[in-house]
Write a protein that holds these residues in place. Structure first.
Motif, PDB file in Angstrom:
ATOM      1  N   ARG A  17       0.708  -1.380  -0.094  1.00 46.38           N
ATOM      2  CA  ARG A  17       0.223   0.063  -0.149  1.00 46.38           C
ATOM      3  C   ARG A  17       0.820   1.258   0.144  1.00 46.38           C
ATOM      4  O   ARG A  17       0.291   2.430  -0.030  1.00 46.38           O
ATOM      5  N   ALA A  18       2.027   1.059  -0.024  1.00 49.56           N
ATOM      6  CA  ALA A  18       2.957   2.248  -0.013  1.00 49.56           C
ATOM      7  C   ALA A  18       2.899   3.125  -1.261  1.00 49.56           C
ATOM      8  O   ALA A  18       2.791   2.477  -2.263  1.00 49.56           O
ATOM      9  N   ILE A  19       3.138   4.258  -1.082  1.00 52.78           N
ATOM     10  CA  ILE A  19       2.791   5.133  -2.169  1.00 52.78           C
ATOM     11  C   ILE A  19       4.021   4.953  -3.274  1.00 52.78           C
ATOM     12  O   ILE A  19       5.126   4.938  -2.946  1.00 52.78           O
ATOM     13  N   GLY A  20       3.528   4.702  -4.698  1.00 53.43           N
ATOM     14  CA  GLY A  20       4.414   4.444  -5.594  1.00 53.43           C
ATOM     15  C   GLY A  20       4.663   3.012  -5.771  1.00 53.43           C
ATOM     16  O   GLY A  20       5.600   2.739  -6.840  1.00 53.43           O
ATOM     17  N   GLN A  21       4.526   2.151  -4.981  1.00 58.80           N
ATOM     18  CA  GLN A  21       4.779   0.594  -5.101  1.00 58.80           C
ATOM     19  C   GLN A  21       3.299  -0.259  -5.298  1.00 58.80           C
ATOM     20  O   GLN A  21       2.336   0.094  -4.366  1.00 58.80           O
ATOM     21  N   THR A  22       3.374  -1.180  -6.045  1.00 61.66           N
ATOM     22  CA  THR A  22       2.135  -1.950  -6.211  1.00 61.66           C
ATOM     23  C   THR A  22       2.583  -3.194  -5.652  1.00 61.66           C
ATOM     24  O   THR A  22       1.359  -3.753  -5.286  1.00 61.66           O
TER      25      THR A  22
END
Length: 251
Positions: A17-22
Motif C-alpha cells: 500500500r506504500a505510495i508508488g509501489q504496487t
C-alpha cells in the motif's frame, strides 16, 4: 530417500500500500529440499521471507509462482498437511484449559480415538516435561512451559514433519535448552524438523543442515559442519557475513 519437503522456484509477492509501489517481493526464486530425519534450520534476519515461506507450506498464503510440496503432494492440497505438526512463533491457547484438556481438544480435531488420545497425552506430557503441571491451567505456566505445551499440541497427531517458527523466542537459557533437548529426542525418533530461529548457537548445536535467506533470496545452504569449515567461522559469524552486517567500531 523420498524428499519430505520440496520447494522449487518459489516466488511470493504481496500487495504493497506504500505510495508508488504496487507489490512487495517477499520470496524470490527459492529452491530448497529437506530429507527424512533431518533437523533443518531456516535462517535469516527479520523480513527475509522465512515466515512467508512457512505460510506457503502451511496453506495460509498462495505462491505467486513456483511450487511447494510436502511428502510429494502439492501444498495447495489439504491432504499434504495431514502428516505435519506446526508451532507458530506466538501461541494463542484457551488459557483456562489445562495441558491435558488442550491436548484432548486437538486430538478431537484430528479425529484420534479416545483410547489412543489418552496414551498420546501421557507420552507427550512426559516428553515435554510437564507432568507435575499437567492439571494446572495454562495461564499459570511460564513462557517456557507454554512453549513446551505448544510443542506437545504440534505432536498430538504423531506427525512425520514438524514445522516450528521461532520455537525458542523469548525463552531463558533453561527454556531454550529444554526445547533443544526435545528437538534432539524427536530427531532420535526419526522425525523431520524444519524450523526458523534467531538463536544461532542453538541452531549450530542441533541442526544437520541450514539455509540462510536475505531479502527473499537463498544465499547459503548446506551442512553446518561443511559451512563452518568453508567459511572458517561459526554459524553466527557466517550469518552476519552473508547478510552484510558491518559491526560498528567502538572508540
Amino acid at each position: 530417500m523420498n524428499t519430505i519437503l520440496d520447494i522449487k522456484d518459489l516466488r511470493v509477492e504481496y500487495r504493497n500500500r506504500a505510495i508508488g509501489q504496487t507489490t512487495k517481493l517477499a520470496v524470490n526464486g527459492l529452491n530448497l529440499s529437506v530429507q527424512p530425519g533431518e533437523v533443518f534450520g531456516f535462517l535469516g534476519p527479520n523480513g527475509a521471507g522465512k515466515t512467508t515461506t512457512m505460510n506457503v507450506l502451511l496453506g495460509f498464503v498462495n505462491a505467486t509462482s513456483g511450487s511447494a510440496s510436502l511428502f510429494g503432494v502439492d501444498v495447495r492440497e489439504p491432504i499434504a498437511r495431514q502428516r505435519i505438526g506446526y508451532l507458530p512463533e506466538l501461541t494463542y491457547y484457551y488459557k483456562f484449559l489445562t495441558a491435558e484438556e488442550l491436548l484432548r481438544f486437538y486430538a478431537k480435531v484430528f479425529g484420534i480415538p479416545r483410547a489412543e488420545t489418552e496414551k498420546r497425552i501421557d507420552e507427550l506430557i512426559k516428553l515435554v516435561e510437564l507432568e507435575p503441571a499437567r492439571k494446572r491451567p495454562i495461564k499459570s505456566y511460564s513462557k517456557g512451559m507454554q512453549q513446551r505445551v505448544g510443542l506437545a499440541q504440534a505432536l498430538i497427531n504423531n506427525p512425520d514433519l514438524l514445522i516450528l517458527d521461532e520455537p525458542t523466542s523469548g525463552l531463558d537459557p533453561i527454556g531454550r535448552m529444554k526445547v533443544r533437548e526435545i528437538i534432539q529426542r524427536l530427531k532420535n525418533d526419526g522425525k523431520t524438523v524444519f524450523f526458523s530461529s534467531h538463536e544461532l548457537g542453538e541452531v549450530e548445536t542441533v541442526c544437520d543442515r541450514v539455509a540462510i535467506l536475505h531479502q527473499g533470496e537463498l544465499k547459503v545452504e548446506g551442512r553446518v559442519d561443511d559451512l563452518m569449515q568453508k567459511y572458517k567461522a561459526n554459524l553466527e559469524q557466517i550469518f552476519l557475513r552473508i547478510i552484510g552486517y558491518q559491526p560498528v567500531a567502538v572508540s
